[in-house]
Design an enzyme around this catalytic site. Structure first.
Site, PDB file in Angstrom:
ATOM      1  CE  LYS A 247      -2.612  -2.408   3.358  1.00 43.60           C
ATOM      2  NZ  LYS A 247      -3.345  -2.467   4.595  1.00 43.60           N
ATOM      3  NE  ARG A 248       4.544   2.061   4.851  1.00 42.98           N
ATOM      4  CZ  ARG A 248       5.359   1.079   5.237  1.00 42.98           C
ATOM      5  NH1 ARG A 248       6.617   1.069   4.854  1.00 42.98           N
ATOM      6  NH2 ARG A 248       4.918   0.115   6.014  1.00 42.98           N
TER       7      ARG A 248
END
Ligand code: GLU
Length: 494
Positions: A247-248
Site C-alpha cells: 500500500k505504501r
C-alpha cells in the site's frame, strides 16, 4: 477426518489490497475444496493503527469478491483476556519467564556485541533468576517483559511447509523472544497462535513474509500443548522493479476498491490473483469458480515470487495487462442478462439510464451490449467508449475526427443527403441501409469507406467498433438521421 479450518486474519490498518485478497482467495479455495470452514478474524490488536473504516472496507471488499466466510468476523481484541491467560500459563509451566533487563541495559549489551562482532541476541540474564530474586524485583516495582524460554535443545525446530518442504531453524539461532510487553500487552506473535488454537485452525496459508515468525510460533504451539497446524507459505508479489507490492509504495493501484470502481468483474480479479502465486500445472488460465476449487492444491502454490506487471504512468498499463485482458474475456463471454444488470448500475450512476430499457426495450438494450462488448475491457467502457448508444453527450475522439471528418469537408453535404435516404427507407435494416450507402457512394463517385468512416465517427465518436450497419440498426433511425443532419457541429465556423 478432522474438518479443514482456515482463516483470513487481516490487520485493519488500510484498505483491502490485492495481496490480502489473494491470501483470502487461496484460503477460501482450500476451505471450499475440502468442505471446510473459512474464518474471518480481524487482528485489531494494534489499536492505534486499526480503524473502523478499514474493517468495513475489508468486509465490503471480500463480499464484492464473492469470498464468503463461514465464521466471524471475530475481533482479536475481544480475546485479550485469553492472550494474557496463555502468557500466564507459559509462565506457570516454566516455558516463559519475567525479564527485568532495562532497555538501556539491553541497548548497551547490543552495542557491545556489535562492536565485538558477537551475536546480538538476548543473553539470558533473567532466564534463571530464583523465585526470591524475582520477588525482590517485583516488590521494587521494576518493570518487566515476559520472554519465551527457547528450549536449550540440540538440533533444529522444523516444520513441513506444504509449498516449500521442510523448513528448519536451529534452536541456537532463536533468542528468548518477548511475548508480553512491559505494559502487560501480549505480542502479536502470541495472540495469533492463541487465536488459531481457539479457532481450531488446521491450515495456515499466508505470505512468506510471515515465515520469520513461524518457527517461533511452532515452539509456542508445542509449549501450549497444541497440535501445530499445517503451514503453506505463499510467494510474495513484486512489481517490475522487484519491489514488494505494498500500500505504501503503490497506492491505490493495489487496492481492491480501485478495480471495483474501474469496472472490473470480481471473479476476473480473483482468477488473475489466483495465478499470481499458484499454477494449475497446465496452460489453462481461465477458470470458473468450480473449476478453480477443483484444480487448487497447496502443493501447486508457487515457490518463487510472482510479478505484478504494472507500469506506472502508462495509461494502457494502468494495471497488469493480463488482468485487463482477463476482465475483457469475462465481459465478452459472461451471461448477457448478468452483464445487463451490472452495466445498468453504471449507467444509472452516470445519469443516462432510461427506464424503458428495463421493460419494453430490454431486448434492445441487451442486444446492444452484446454488439459492443467485444472491444471493451471494463464495465466502465459502456458508459464511456459506448456512450453514444445510450446518450447524446458522447465525446468524439480526436483521431477519427481529424481523419474521417475534418479531412473531408464535403461530408457536410453528403451525410445529410444520406440521412434523407435513410429517412425514406421502408425498412431501416442492415441490408437496406448498406444498399443506399453504397448507391450514394457510387453516384458521388467516392469510396463507400468515406461515408462509412464519416458516419461511424459522427454517430459513435470512435475510430473502430462493430460493423457499421449493425451500429445503424442498434442506434435506430431517429438518432441516426438526427446525428447525421447535425454534422455541421464538427467543423469550425467559417
Ligand atoms: N494479521 C496478519 C497480517 O495482516 C496475518 C498474520 C497471519 O496470517 O498469521 O498480515
Amino acid at each position: 477426518m478432522t474438518e479443514v479450518r482456515v482463516r483470513f486474519p487481516p490487520s485493519p490498518t488500510g484498505y483491502l489490497h490485492i495481496g490480502g485478497a489473494r491470501t483470502a482467495l487461496l484460503n477460501w479455495l482450500w476451505a471450499r475444496k475440502n468442505n471446510g470452514k473459512l474464518i474471518l478474524r480481524i487482528e485489531d490488536t494494534d489499536a492505534e493503527r486499526s480503524t473502523r473504516e478499514s474493517i468495513e472496507g475489508i468486509i465490503d471488499g471480500l463480499t464484492w469478491l464473492g469470498l464468503d466466510w463461514d465464521e466471524g468476523p471475530y475481533f482479536q481484541t475481544e480475546f485479550a483476556g485469553e492472550h494474557v491467560a496463555a502468557a500466564e500459563k507459559l509462565l506457570a509451566s516454566g516455558h516463559a519467564y519475567k525479564c527485568f533487563c532495562t532497555r538501556e541495559e539491553l541497548e548497551r549489551k547490543r552495542e557491545q556485541a556489535l562492536a565485538e562482532k558477537r551475536d546480538v541476541r538476548y543473553d539470558g540474564t533473567c532466564r534463571n533468576l530464583s523465585p526470591e530474586e524475582i520477588r525482590a524485583r517485583e516488590e521494587q516495582g521494576v518493570p518487566y517483559v515476559i520472554r519465551f524460554r527457547v528450549p536449550h535443545r540440540q538440533g533444529v525446530v522444523a516444520y513441513e511447509d506444504k509449498v516449500l518442504g521442510r523448513i528448519e531453524r536451529s534452536y541456537d539461532d532463536i533468542e528468548d523472544f518477548v511475548i508480553v510487553r512491559s505494559n502487560g500487552r501480549p505480542l502479536y506473535l502470541l495472540c495469533n497462535v492463541v487465536d488459531d488454537i481457539r479457532d481450531r485452525i488446521t491450515h495456515i496459508i499466508r505470505g512468506q513474509d510471515h515465515m520469520s515468525n513461524t518457527t517461533r510460533q511452532v515452539l509456542l504451539y508445542e509449549a501450549l500443548g497444541a497440535k501445530t497446524p499445517v503451514f503453506a507459505h505463499m510467494p510474495l508479489t513484486l512489481d517490475l522493479q522487484k519491489r514488494k507490492i505494498s500500500k505504501r509504495s503503490h497506492g491505490e493501484i493495489v487496492s481492491v476498491q480501485f478495480y471495483r470502481e474501474r469496472g472490473f468483474l470480481p471473479w476476473a480479479l480473483c482468477n488473475f490473483l489466483a495465478l499470481l502465486g499458484w499454477n494449475p500445472g497446465t496452460d489453462q488460465e481461465i477458470f470458473s469458480r468450480q473449476e478453480m476449487i477443483e484444480a487448487f492444491t497447496l502443493e501447486r502454490i508457487s515457490k518463487v515470487n510472482s510479478v505484478f506487471n504494472y507500469r506506472k504512468g502508462d495509461p494502457k498499463f494502468f494495471t497488469d495487462p493480463k488482468l485487463i485482458s482477463m476482465n475483457a474475456h469475462y465481459l465478452r463471454t459472461m451471461d448477457i442478462g448478468e452483464l445487463g444488470e451490472l452495466v445498468q448500475k453504471d449507467l444509472e450512476q452516470q445519469g443516462i439510464w432510461n427506464r424503458a430499457w428495463e421493460k419494453e426495450e430490454r431486448d434492445w438494450y441487451l442486444a446492444t451490449l452484446d454488439l459492443i462488448r467485444d472491444r471493451f475491457h471494463t464495465l466502465r467502457d459502456f458508459a464511456t467508449l459506448g456512450r453514444a448508444y445510450f446518450a447524446d453527450d458522447y465525446t468524439v475522439e480526436q483521431k477519427p475526427l481529424k481523419k474521417n471528418i475534418l479531412k473531408h469537408p464535403e461530408l457536410k453535404k453528403w451525410l445529410p443527403q444520406l440521412a434523407d435516404l435513410f429517412s425514406r427507407l421502408d425498412n431501416f435494416s442492415k441490408e437496406e441501409t448498406e444498399r443506399v450507402t453504397r448507391e450514394l457512394a457510387a453516384e458521388l463517385d467516392i469510396k463507400p469507406g468515406i461515408l462509412i468512416n464519416g458516419m461511424r465517427t459522427v454517430l459513435t465518436g470512435q475510430l473502430a467498433g462493430p460493423g457499421m450497419f449493425d451500429i445503424l440498426v442498434a442506434l435506430g433511425r431517429d438518432r441516426v438521421v438526427r446525428r447525421l443532419r447535425d454534422i455541421d457541429r464538427f467543423y469550425p465556423e467559417q
